[in-house]
Design a protein around this motif. Sequence first.
Motif, PDB file in Angstrom:
ATOM      1  N   SER A   1       0.824  -1.199   0.000  1.00 54.96           N
ATOM      2  CA  SER A   1       0.000   0.000   0.000  1.00 54.96           C
ATOM      3  C   SER A   1       0.863   1.256   0.000  1.00 54.96           C
ATOM      4  O   SER A   1       1.847   1.352   0.738  1.00 54.96           O
ATOM      5  CB  SER A   1      -0.920   0.013   1.222  1.00 54.96           C
ATOM      6  OG  SER A   1      -1.616   1.246   1.317  1.00 54.96           O
TER       7      SER A   1
ATOM      8  N   ASN B   1      -0.817   4.161   0.473  1.00 51.65           N
ATOM      9  CA  ASN B   1      -1.711   5.086   1.163  1.00 51.65           C
ATOM     10  C   ASN B   1      -1.778   4.848   2.669  1.00 51.65           C
ATOM     11  O   ASN B   1      -2.126   5.758   3.424  1.00 51.65           O
ATOM     12  CB  ASN B   1      -3.134   4.983   0.591  1.00 51.65           C
ATOM     13  CG  ASN B   1      -3.202   5.419  -0.860  1.00 51.65           C
ATOM     14  OD1 ASN B   1      -2.480   6.314  -1.277  1.00 51.65           O
ATOM     15  ND2 ASN B   1      -4.062   4.785  -1.637  1.00 51.65           N
ATOM     16  N   ASP B   2      -1.466   3.629   3.101  1.00 53.32           N
ATOM     17  CA  ASP B   2      -1.617   3.281   4.506  1.00 53.32           C
ATOM     18  C   ASP B   2      -0.378   2.531   4.995  1.00 53.32           C
ATOM     19  O   ASP B   2      -0.111   1.416   4.546  1.00 53.32           O
ATOM     20  CB  ASP B   2      -2.874   2.427   4.700  1.00 53.32           C
ATOM     21  CG  ASP B   2      -3.115   2.089   6.164  1.00 53.32           C
ATOM     22  OD1 ASP B   2      -3.238   3.010   6.981  1.00 53.32           O
ATOM     23  OD2 ASP B   2      -3.164   0.878   6.488  1.00 53.32           O
TER      24      ASP B   2
ATOM     25  N   ASP C   1       0.371   1.199   7.965  1.00 46.76           N
ATOM     26  CA  ASP C   1       0.102  -0.020   8.731  1.00 46.76           C
ATOM     27  C   ASP C   1      -0.152  -1.202   7.811  1.00 46.76           C
ATOM     28  O   ASP C   1       0.366  -2.308   8.035  1.00 46.76           O
ATOM     29  CB  ASP C   1      -1.096   0.185   9.665  1.00 46.76           C
ATOM     30  CG  ASP C   1      -0.781   1.151  10.805  1.00 46.76           C
ATOM     31  OD1 ASP C   1       0.413   1.282  11.156  1.00 46.76           O
ATOM     32  OD2 ASP C   1      -1.717   1.784  11.324  1.00 46.76           O
ATOM     33  N   SER C   2      -0.943  -1.003   6.772  1.00 51.49           N
ATOM     34  CA  SER C   2      -1.216  -2.071   5.810  1.00 51.49           C
ATOM     35  C   SER C   2       0.059  -2.503   5.105  1.00 51.49           C
ATOM     36  O   SER C   2       0.300  -3.696   4.884  1.00 51.49           O
ATOM     37  CB  SER C   2      -2.251  -1.615   4.774  1.00 51.49           C
ATOM     38  OG  SER C   2      -3.482  -1.315   5.390  1.00 51.49           O
TER      39      SER C   2
END
Length: 344
Positions: free
Chosen positions: A311, A313-314, A316-317
Amino acid sequence: MTMNESNYLHYTVDDYAVDPSFRKWCLSEGETGSAFWETFLLRHPEKAEEIEAARRIVLGVDQHFASREASPASIESHYLQTLKTAQQRERTIKLKRQKLQFAAAITLLIAAAISFTYYTFSSSDESSLLVYRTDYGEQKTIQLPDSSLVRLNANSKLIINPTWEIDSLREVWLEGEAYFSVAKKPAHHTKFVVHAQELNVEVLGTQFNVNTMEGATEVVLDEGKIKLSKSDNTETITMSPGEMATFSVSTRRITKKQVNPQLYRSWKEGYLTYEEARLSEVLKDVQQTFGYTIVVKDSLLLEETISGALSSNDLDSLLIVLKDIIPKISFTQNDQQLIVTKKK
């Protein structure tokens, strides 16, 4: 007239840049001046950084004026005017040129070059410039006046002059990373130029990705054809679809190779794609995209390779998937610091 070395010992970068003899030397005009400045540089190596900074200003501005086919009188007038404007802008933000290291001086020159071009043939002040920015973890799509589209990646900046569409050149300045879908101009055949660090990307209508990473600029061509040139015009190459060109700041050379363009544009769709990429490369992307300082406790981990999509955008992901791909690593977040360790 005899030139006295002592007169130049206390010169600043700006003083050198406006000195007629110095400018002639930079532009390889006049044997007498050339001999003087070459000798001066040998006798006063402590002035080398300032002289190099001033030389790049002279060459950069001269290149810009030459592309406009301005008359010699116009060049002289606009040169002094734009340098004065750049000096005023630098004083406003309180830059202390005397304390700049070499790398910082290069950054200053890039900013100065932007100032020169904008103020040379425009009566608009700084507030009229269009500046688009993205924060860490943020992306933006920008439609330019000619309907060209720019997808701006995280922690990036795009600058344009509002009057650019009616000029003979469509120019933008990029810091960071962006994907360009450039609209063709069949009626006027006006060029579209992206200025990225010390590299100029010239197109008529195409799609490509530009990344001004630390120490280098990468250009990946999706479709069409583009021409790359260094700001000092010492090297020019053309690119075909599926090629990546890299300009190294340290070697000042452009290298070219075949790549899969999808890997370099996937960030637009919200993910980063890798094929047998080293963890060191992935962590650089994490730092650029999310703004975290990376601390690696075991340098051997940097040699681990991954293939897959993460990812953009994130964070944590991204870290969850990355730990699944490389089970031996562990991540700890401490404010804006990301600590990478090996699992025991």
